[in-house]
Enzyme design. Structure first.
Site, PDB file in Angstrom:
ATOM      1  CG  HIS A   1      -1.908  -1.101   1.216  1.00 17.76           C
ATOM      2  ND1 HIS A   1      -2.828  -1.278   0.218  1.00 17.76           N
ATOM      3  CD2 HIS A   1      -2.110  -2.120   2.093  1.00 17.76           C
ATOM      4  CE1 HIS A   1      -3.569  -2.356   0.476  1.00 17.76           C
ATOM      5  NE2 HIS A   1      -3.144  -2.888   1.597  1.00 17.76           N
TER       6      HIS A   1
ATOM      7  CG  ASP B   1      -6.679  -5.796   4.753  1.00 12.95           C
ATOM      8  OD1 ASP B   1      -7.649  -5.358   4.107  1.00 12.95           O
ATOM      9  OD2 ASP B   1      -5.502  -5.582   4.425  1.00 12.95           O
TER      10      ASP B   1
HETATM   11  C1  3PY Z   1      -3.741  -4.125   7.943  1.00 15.29           C
HETATM   12  O1  3PY Z   1      -3.998  -3.663   9.056  1.00 15.29           O
HETATM   13  O2  3PY Z   1      -4.553  -4.698   7.213  1.00 15.29           O
HETATM   14  C2  3PY Z   1      -2.389  -3.997   7.443  1.00 15.29           C
HETATM   15  O3  3PY Z   1      -2.090  -4.542   6.408  1.00 15.29           O
HETATM   16  C3  3PY Z   1      -1.428  -3.165   8.220  1.00 15.29           C
HETATM   17  O4  3PY Z   1      -0.573  -2.523   7.372  1.00 15.29           O
HETATM   18 MG    MG Z   2      -3.636  -5.380   5.314  1.00 16.75          MG
END
Ligand code: 3PY
Ligand code: MG
Length: 267
Positions: free
Chosen positions: A48, A178
């Site tokens: 990201h 996520d």
């Molecule tokens: C998440 O929290 O999904 C991550 O990938 C942290 O960078």
């Molecule tokens: Mg993530």
């Protein structure tokens, strides 16, 4: 030869906690500066963050200038990039979305030399940074570099023990954002949600049972310290852009809130 590149993994395994900067900005000085300001390591983010192959390689070097060894997070499913970044001197890989046993095996294969894995030979920068001769690097590499599988879905949580049993997987790195989306079926993103919290406790316990490394992303320093207290060996703290924006907002708010000199204008 012992230096941070050869000793970092052992230190983490021995339970010495590490705080990582999460670095998405590509200018090498961002990484160097964060490393000089007290972080133990960095996760150079190609998933990201804005990092490209070239900028990630430079960031590993920038961390090294400050005496620190850095991890790289490659894009999802890019196991070839994992090998490439280890060759470029990353101390470990934080691989996103390891959701199946097949994903975990592919990660281990890319990160570990035979017989444990299938990493192909060519650690030209890694031998420079570790100071190891080729033969010594071959013997040491599977120990001194870390393959961390990101656990950030229901599927991954369901097979956590199987992932942790894969030879060559050194531990897991929880992605709480996520995970919160997955556990709520897309209803919210909330790193602090009780369901995520429960999963974090579970991950720490299972990693301990398997003798593997538990690590995670935390949005604040206080949360990262809490995670270390709850059995994690490593936590990242915020991201470089979040740190920059928070500091900028706080300082400009302080300035605007301060007594203004006569004639000063707000823009
Ligand atoms: C998440 O929290 O999904 C991550 O990938 C942290 O960078
Ligand atoms: Mg993530």
């Amino acid at each position: 030869m012992s230096n941070v590149f050869t000793s970092f993994a052992a230190s983490l395994r021995a339970g010495h906690p590490a705080y990582a900067a999460f670095v998405g900005l590509t200018e090498p000085l961002v990484t160097e500066s964060l490393m000089r300001d007290g972080f133990d390591t960095a996760v150079i983010d190609m998933q990201h963050g804005l990092h490209t192959t070239q900028s990630a390689i430079l960031a590993i070097g920038a961390a090294a200038v400050a005496g620190k060894a850095a991890f790289v997070r490659p894009p999802v499913g890019d196991f070839a990039m994992a090998s490439r970044m280890l060759d470029a001197g990353a101390v470990g890989i934080v691989a996103p979305m390891i959701n199946t046993l097949d994903d975990a095996r592919k990660l281990a294969a890319a990160c570990k030399y035979p017989p444990m894995g299938e990493r192909s030979w060519g650690p030209y920068r890694a031998t420079g940074l570790t100071g190891l001769q080729m033969g010594d690097y071959l013997k040491a590499a599977n120990e001194i570099t870390l393959a961390l599988a990101m656990v950030e879905t229901r599927e991954a949580l369901d097979i956590l023990d199987d992932i942790l049993r894969v030879p060559g997987i050194d531990g897991v790195f929880v992605g709480p954002s996520d995970l919160s989306i997955a556990l709520s079926n897309g209803a919210h993103v909330d790193q602090f949600h009780p369901d995520v919290d429960k999963a974090l406790t579970h991950v720490a316990a299972r990693c301990k049972a398997h003798g593997k490394i538990a690590s995670c992303f935390s949005m604040t320093g206080a949360r990262a310290a809490e995670m270390i207290g709850r059995g994690f060996q490593m936590s990242s703290i915020a991201t470089d852009q979040v740190l920059l924006r928070n500091a900028a907002k706080a300082e400009i708010a302080a300035a605007r809130g301060a007594a203004k000199p006569a004639g000063a204008k707000s823009y």
